[in-house]
Write an enzyme that holds these catalytic residues in place. Structure first.
Site, PDB file in Angstrom:
ATOM      1  CE  LYS A  19      -4.203  -1.553   2.188  1.00 42.18           C
ATOM      2  NZ  LYS A  19      -5.213  -1.259   3.194  1.00 42.18           N
ATOM      3  CB  SER A  32      -8.012   5.313   6.023  1.00 40.56           C
ATOM      4  OG  SER A  32      -8.048   4.871   7.349  1.00 40.56           O
TER       5      SER A  32
HETATM    6  P1  ADP Z   1      -5.634  -2.460   6.618  1.00 41.83           P
HETATM    7  O1  ADP Z   1      -4.923  -1.705   5.560  1.00 41.83           O
HETATM    8  O2  ADP Z   1      -4.807  -3.453   7.333  1.00 41.83           O
HETATM    9  O3  ADP Z   1      -6.995  -3.001   6.229  1.00 41.83           O
HETATM   10  P2  ADP Z   1      -6.951  -0.329   7.986  1.00 41.83           P
HETATM   11  O4  ADP Z   1      -6.303   0.742   8.741  1.00 41.83           O
HETATM   12  O5  ADP Z   1      -7.687   0.049   6.756  1.00 41.83           O
HETATM   13  O6  ADP Z   1      -5.841  -1.368   7.731  1.00 41.83           O
HETATM   14  O7  ADP Z   1      -7.912  -1.117   8.943  1.00 41.83           O
HETATM   15  C1  ADP Z   1      -7.450  -1.856  10.037  1.00 41.83           C
HETATM   16  C2  ADP Z   1      -8.571  -2.739  10.520  1.00 41.83           C
HETATM   17  O8  ADP Z   1      -9.623  -1.926  10.982  1.00 41.83           O
HETATM   18  C3  ADP Z   1      -9.173  -3.636   9.417  1.00 41.83           C
HETATM   19  O9  ADP Z   1      -9.571  -4.849  10.012  1.00 41.83           O
HETATM   20  C4  ADP Z   1     -10.372  -2.859   8.962  1.00 41.83           C
HETATM   21  O10 ADP Z   1     -11.373  -3.718   8.465  1.00 41.83           O
HETATM   22  C5  ADP Z   1     -10.795  -2.198  10.270  1.00 41.83           C
HETATM   23  N1  ADP Z   1     -11.530  -0.962  10.068  1.00 41.83           N
HETATM   24  C6  ADP Z   1     -11.177   0.114   9.349  1.00 41.83           C
HETATM   25  N2  ADP Z   1     -12.134   1.060   9.380  1.00 41.83           N
HETATM   26  C7  ADP Z   1     -13.141   0.547  10.138  1.00 41.83           C
HETATM   27  C8  ADP Z   1     -14.422   1.003  10.534  1.00 41.83           C
HETATM   28  N3  ADP Z   1     -14.917   2.144  10.125  1.00 41.83           N
HETATM   29  N4  ADP Z   1     -15.148   0.204  11.313  1.00 41.83           N
HETATM   30  C9  ADP Z   1     -14.677  -0.999  11.685  1.00 41.83           C
HETATM   31  N5  ADP Z   1     -13.497  -1.506  11.350  1.00 41.83           N
HETATM   32  C10 ADP Z   1     -12.730  -0.743  10.585  1.00 41.83           C
END
Ligand code: ADP
Length: 175
Positions: A55, A142
């Site tokens: 990423k 994000s």
């Molecule tokens: P990654 O790139 O590892 O998916 P993220 O930062 O996008 O990392 O997300 C980390 C974790 O948090 C993942 O399991 C993702 O599904 C969860 N997550 C992200 N945003 C939310 C949200 N709004 N509600 C619940 N879980 C979330």
């Protein structure tokens, strides 16, 4: 009684720790919702910021950790850390046996299952626990926050003020 991890009074005796991993690029209120839920279940929650080379994050690992630190300020039993390489190795090195991940919608399932099964084959004694956020954050991620901010939209309902400021500063610099 002892094998069940219970003291003679029936209270948990061992400190239980979980690692909540992710890119956190940047940390959103959805992530914070999951952190609070995890903290209700575990004595210590380590928010572990991954340096995922696949990423291309907007923020450096250092900046993402810093924002996590600011977001969890004052939350007892929650700490920030970061790691490079495999999550399964990081979790094993720390002697932790629980990974927390968030599940928003069915669309998360395939990716999350693939990761959880891969982690299970690499570290069989480690369990992945999925937590669901409040309905308010079901569609929050994000990437969407960055996109809305880039197009000049108000993201204050999705991220804490200090993250919003840093997001705007970063986008101004990169435009
Ligand atoms: P990654 O790139 O590892 O998916 P993220 O930062 O996008 O990392 O997300 C980390 C974790 O948090 C993942 O399991 C993702 O599904 C969860 N997550 C992200 N945003 C939310 C949200 N709004 N509600 C619940 N879980 C979330």
């Amino acid at each position: 009684m002892k094998e069940m991890g219970l003291s003679s009074e029936g209270l948990p005796s061992a400190k239980n720790v979980a690692i909540y991993s992710g890119s956190f690029d940047p940390i959103t209120k959805g992530h914070l919702d999951i952190i609070c839920r995890a903290r209700n279940l575990f004595d210590l929650v380590v928010v572990a910021v991954a340096d995922n080379m696949q990423k291309k994050p907007l923020f450096s690992r250092k900046e993402r950790v810093e924002m996590v630190r600011l977001a969890i300020q004052g939350m007892e039993g929650v700490v920030a850390d970061s790691f490079t390489g495999l999550l399964a190795h990081y979790v094993q090195e720390r002697g932790v046996s629980v990974i927390i991940r968030g599940l928003r919608a069915v669309s998360d399932l395939e990716h999350e299952f693939r990761m959880a099964f891969m982690n299970r084959s690499l570290a069989p004694q480690v369990e992945t626990i999925f937590l669901m956020p409040s309905e308010d954050y079901t569609y929050l991620n994000s990437t969407v926050v960055k996109e809305v901010a880039r197009l000049g939209g108000d993201v204050s309902q999705f991220v804490i003020p200090v993250v919003e400021e840093r997001l705007q500063r970063k986008l101004r610099r990169s435009s």
